[in-house]
Design a protein around this motif. Sequence first.
Motif, PDB file in Angstrom:
ATOM      1  N   ASP A   1      -4.259   1.922  -2.480  1.00 54.55           N
ATOM      2  CA  ASP A   1      -4.023   3.348  -2.268  1.00 54.55           C
ATOM      3  C   ASP A   1      -4.860   3.766  -1.063  1.00 54.55           C
ATOM      4  O   ASP A   1      -6.088   3.648  -1.089  1.00 54.55           O
ATOM      5  CB  ASP A   1      -4.449   4.139  -3.513  1.00 54.55           C
ATOM      6  N   LEU A   2      -4.202   4.221  -0.001  1.00 55.50           N
ATOM      7  CA  LEU A   2      -4.944   4.642   1.190  1.00 55.50           C
ATOM      8  C   LEU A   2      -5.510   6.030   0.956  1.00 55.50           C
ATOM      9  O   LEU A   2      -5.083   7.025   1.517  1.00 55.50           O
ATOM     10  CB  LEU A   2      -4.046   4.578   2.419  1.00 55.50           C
ATOM     11  N   ALA A   3      -6.491   6.088   0.123  1.00 54.69           N
ATOM     12  CA  ALA A   3      -7.209   7.283  -0.313  1.00 54.69           C
ATOM     13  C   ALA A   3      -8.550   6.770  -0.843  1.00 54.69           C
ATOM     14  O   ALA A   3      -8.703   5.563  -1.079  1.00 54.69           O
ATOM     15  CB  ALA A   3      -6.422   8.015  -1.405  1.00 54.69           C
ATOM     16  N   PRO A   4      -9.554   7.643  -0.983  1.00 56.35           N
ATOM     17  CA  PRO A   4      -9.549   9.099  -0.926  1.00 56.35           C
ATOM     18  C   PRO A   4      -9.872   9.643   0.469  1.00 56.35           C
ATOM     19  O   PRO A   4     -10.387   8.933   1.327  1.00 56.35           O
ATOM     20  CB  PRO A   4     -10.664   9.474  -1.901  1.00 56.35           C
ATOM     21  N   VAL A   5      -9.577  10.923   0.652  1.00 58.37           N
ATOM     22  CA  VAL A   5      -9.927  11.641   1.871  1.00 58.37           C
ATOM     23  C   VAL A   5     -11.367  12.140   1.753  1.00 58.37           C
ATOM     24  O   VAL A   5     -11.711  12.810   0.779  1.00 58.37           O
ATOM     25  CB  VAL A   5      -8.957  12.823   2.090  1.00 58.37           C
TER      26      VAL A   5
ATOM     27  N   ALA B   1       0.826  -1.202   0.000  1.00 58.05           N
ATOM     28  CA  ALA B   1       0.000   0.000   0.000  1.00 58.05           C
ATOM     29  C   ALA B   1       0.861   1.253   0.000  1.00 58.05           C
ATOM     30  O   ALA B   1       2.053   1.219   0.344  1.00 58.05           O
ATOM     31  CB  ALA B   1      -0.922   0.007   1.225  1.00 58.05           C
ATOM     32  N   ALA B   2       0.248   2.367  -0.393  1.00 58.58           N
ATOM     33  CA  ALA B   2       0.904   3.674  -0.352  1.00 58.58           C
ATOM     34  C   ALA B   2      -0.153   4.746  -0.148  1.00 58.58           C
ATOM     35  O   ALA B   2      -1.338   4.535  -0.430  1.00 58.58           O
ATOM     36  CB  ALA B   2       1.672   3.936  -1.648  1.00 58.58           C
ATOM     37  N   ASP B   3       0.295   5.901   0.362  1.00 56.26           N
ATOM     38  CA  ASP B   3      -0.552   7.092   0.423  1.00 56.26           C
ATOM     39  C   ASP B   3      -0.330   7.877  -0.858  1.00 56.26           C
ATOM     40  O   ASP B   3       0.631   8.636  -0.969  1.00 56.26           O
ATOM     41  CB  ASP B   3      -0.183   7.958   1.631  1.00 56.26           C
TER      42      ASP B   3
ATOM     43  N   ALA C   1      -8.893   0.199 -12.107  1.00 52.60           N
ATOM     44  CA  ALA C   1      -7.489  -0.159 -12.297  1.00 52.60           C
ATOM     45  C   ALA C   1      -7.077  -1.354 -11.444  1.00 52.60           C
ATOM     46  O   ALA C   1      -5.923  -1.791 -11.505  1.00 52.60           O
ATOM     47  CB  ALA C   1      -6.599   1.038 -11.969  1.00 52.60           C
ATOM     48  N   GLY C   2      -8.000  -1.865 -10.636  1.00 54.84           N
ATOM     49  CA  GLY C   2      -7.702  -3.014  -9.792  1.00 54.84           C
ATOM     50  C   GLY C   2      -7.046  -2.666  -8.477  1.00 54.84           C
ATOM     51  O   GLY C   2      -6.495  -3.546  -7.806  1.00 54.84           O
ATOM     52  N   ILE C   3      -7.108  -1.388  -8.087  1.00 56.77           N
ATOM     53  CA  ILE C   3      -6.455  -0.937  -6.863  1.00 56.77           C
ATOM     54  C   ILE C   3      -7.465  -0.811  -5.723  1.00 56.77           C
ATOM     55  O   ILE C   3      -8.519  -0.192  -5.878  1.00 56.77           O
ATOM     56  CB  ILE C   3      -5.760   0.427  -7.084  1.00 56.77           C
ATOM     57  N   ALA C   4      -7.142  -1.407  -4.581  1.00 54.54           N
ATOM     58  CA  ALA C   4      -7.974  -1.264  -3.387  1.00 54.54           C
ATOM     59  C   ALA C   4      -7.870   0.163  -2.862  1.00 54.54           C
ATOM     60  O   ALA C   4      -6.844   0.822  -3.018  1.00 54.54           O
ATOM     61  CB  ALA C   4      -7.537  -2.255  -2.310  1.00 54.54           C
ATOM     62  N   THR C   5      -8.922   0.638  -2.223  1.00 55.69           N
ATOM     63  CA  THR C   5      -8.937   1.996  -1.684  1.00 55.69           C
ATOM     64  C   THR C   5      -9.401   1.990  -0.237  1.00 55.69           C
ATOM     65  O   THR C   5     -10.037   1.049   0.228  1.00 55.69           O
ATOM     66  CB  THR C   5      -9.863   2.914  -2.506  1.00 55.69           C
ATOM     67  N   SER C   6      -9.074   3.084   0.457  1.00 56.41           N
ATOM     68  CA  SER C   6      -9.484   3.261   1.849  1.00 56.41           C
ATOM     69  C   SER C   6      -9.976   4.681   2.041  1.00 56.41           C
ATOM     70  O   SER C   6      -9.190   5.627   1.998  1.00 56.41           O
ATOM     71  CB  SER C   6      -8.312   2.992   2.799  1.00 56.41           C
ATOM     72  N   VAL C   7     -11.278   4.849   2.231  1.00 53.84           N
ATOM     73  CA  VAL C   7     -11.816   6.177   2.501  1.00 53.84           C
ATOM     74  C   VAL C   7     -11.423   6.562   3.938  1.00 53.84           C
ATOM     75  O   VAL C   7     -11.421   5.727   4.840  1.00 53.84           O
ATOM     76  CB  VAL C   7     -13.352   6.187   2.284  1.00 53.84           C
TER      77      VAL C   7
ATOM     78  N   GLY D   1      -4.154   4.772 -10.921  1.00 53.26           N
ATOM     79  CA  GLY D   1      -4.201   3.418 -10.381  1.00 53.26           C
ATOM     80  C   GLY D   1      -3.421   2.432 -11.232  1.00 53.26           C
ATOM     81  O   GLY D   1      -2.739   1.540 -10.706  1.00 53.26           O
ATOM     82  N   GLU D   2      -3.509   2.576 -12.542  1.00 47.98           N
ATOM     83  CA  GLU D   2      -2.740   1.702 -13.431  1.00 47.98           C
ATOM     84  C   GLU D   2      -1.242   1.877 -13.210  1.00 47.98           C
ATOM     85  O   GLU D   2      -0.474   0.903 -13.267  1.00 47.98           O
ATOM     86  CB  GLU D   2      -3.120   1.991 -14.882  1.00 47.98           C
ATOM     87  N   GLN D   3      -0.818   3.106 -12.952  1.00 47.73           N
ATOM     88  CA  GLN D   3       0.593   3.356 -12.663  1.00 47.73           C
ATOM     89  C   GLN D   3       1.009   2.665 -11.364  1.00 47.73           C
ATOM     90  O   GLN D   3       2.108   2.095 -11.285  1.00 47.73           O
ATOM     91  CB  GLN D   3       0.842   4.860 -12.585  1.00 47.73           C
ATOM     92  N   LEU D   4       0.162   2.716 -10.355  1.00 50.76           N
ATOM     93  CA  LEU D   4       0.455   2.015  -9.109  1.00 50.76           C
ATOM     94  C   LEU D   4       0.539   0.511  -9.337  1.00 50.76           C
ATOM     95  O   LEU D   4       1.445  -0.163  -8.822  1.00 50.76           O
ATOM     96  CB  LEU D   4      -0.636   2.321  -8.071  1.00 50.76           C
ATOM     97  N   HIS D   5      -0.397   0.002 -10.111  1.00 52.95           N
ATOM     98  CA  HIS D   5      -0.434  -1.447 -10.370  1.00 52.95           C
ATOM     99  C   HIS D   5       0.838  -1.914 -11.063  1.00 52.95           C
ATOM    100  O   HIS D   5       1.418  -2.958 -10.708  1.00 52.95           O
ATOM    101  CB  HIS D   5      -1.660  -1.783 -11.226  1.00 52.95           C
TER     102      HIS D   5
END
Length: 326
Positions: free
Chosen positions: A112-116, A60-62, A159-165, A101-105
């Motif tokens: 991605d620990l987002a969005p705020v 994960a990343a911010d 993009a297949g990326i998990a997120t965290s609101v 997200g594709e770049q992260l993948h």
Amino acid sequence: MIGIGSGGPSTDEASTLAEAHAGSVILLGNTQAGSTAVKDVTRAVRRVVAAPHGIQVMLAADQEGGLVQRLQGSGFDRIPSALDQAQLSDSRLTRDAESWGEQLHRAGIDADLAPVADVVPASLLNVNQPIGRLRRGYGSDPRTVAAKVTAFTTGMDRAGIATSVKHFPGLGRVRGNTDFATRVVDSTTTRHDPALRGFAAGVRAGVDMVMVSSATYSRIDPDHPGPYSRTIIEGMIRQDLRFRGVVISDDLAGKAVSGLSPGQRALRFLDAGGDLVIMGDPGLAPAMVRAVRAEARDDPEFAARLTTKVTRVLTMKERRGLADCG
């Protein structure tokens, strides 16, 4: 979720990841090294962690944008701040978030620990240290925040990326930063506050995780900071929002929750209903793991609840291609 430097694990960090059998790792600190270098880091982490058969570690990343974009350099777009993202149409933000997200993948990042979703009143923009002064929020109108949270979450999901609101139930009305202040109190937010609209939107959009703020909410649960509050986690997140995914803490190395031993911090969060602990100080992670194992060994009821929590995390991993639960 154990924090390590974005440049890759040091010898001590690698030892900690292996000892703790880390299920998730977050890259902390900014790097300008670019996508190829980050890919090398994520590969190195996966070699270090002895994951069980069929289950991978989650990286994960911010990567919010603006002043909070940990991964930069070749292969990563410069992401505008949330305040600037809010000026984009919803469809454009969805497309942009999918590209980010594709770049992260491609770099080996899974979450991605987002969005705020924090709503900062216009009168507090310049004094709200965790969100407003860093331009991390989508604005002062809960409806705008909800729309942009939905757009960002949808793009990352494509993009297949998990997120965290984050940071439930909101850091927009405080002044201090829970990472650095020993006690941060919100004396305004209520259980059914209109400012929660962005979090509800994130849940409807399919967000994988809800991150709990480390502030104390005096009109909700004056006796416990967010990570230790059953009212906030079980009452508001599980019952009010009907969220069935993973409840993740903010960094439990933060000053606002530093009054307890590392083991007690983890146990209090899990007992309040949380599922996944973030520990940004890797040196404290083994003590947390030992405390949880000991509690599970001595308390069958706790062990049963722990199994439910693990199942939520594995379900999220399966959704993101990191586990085969068949």
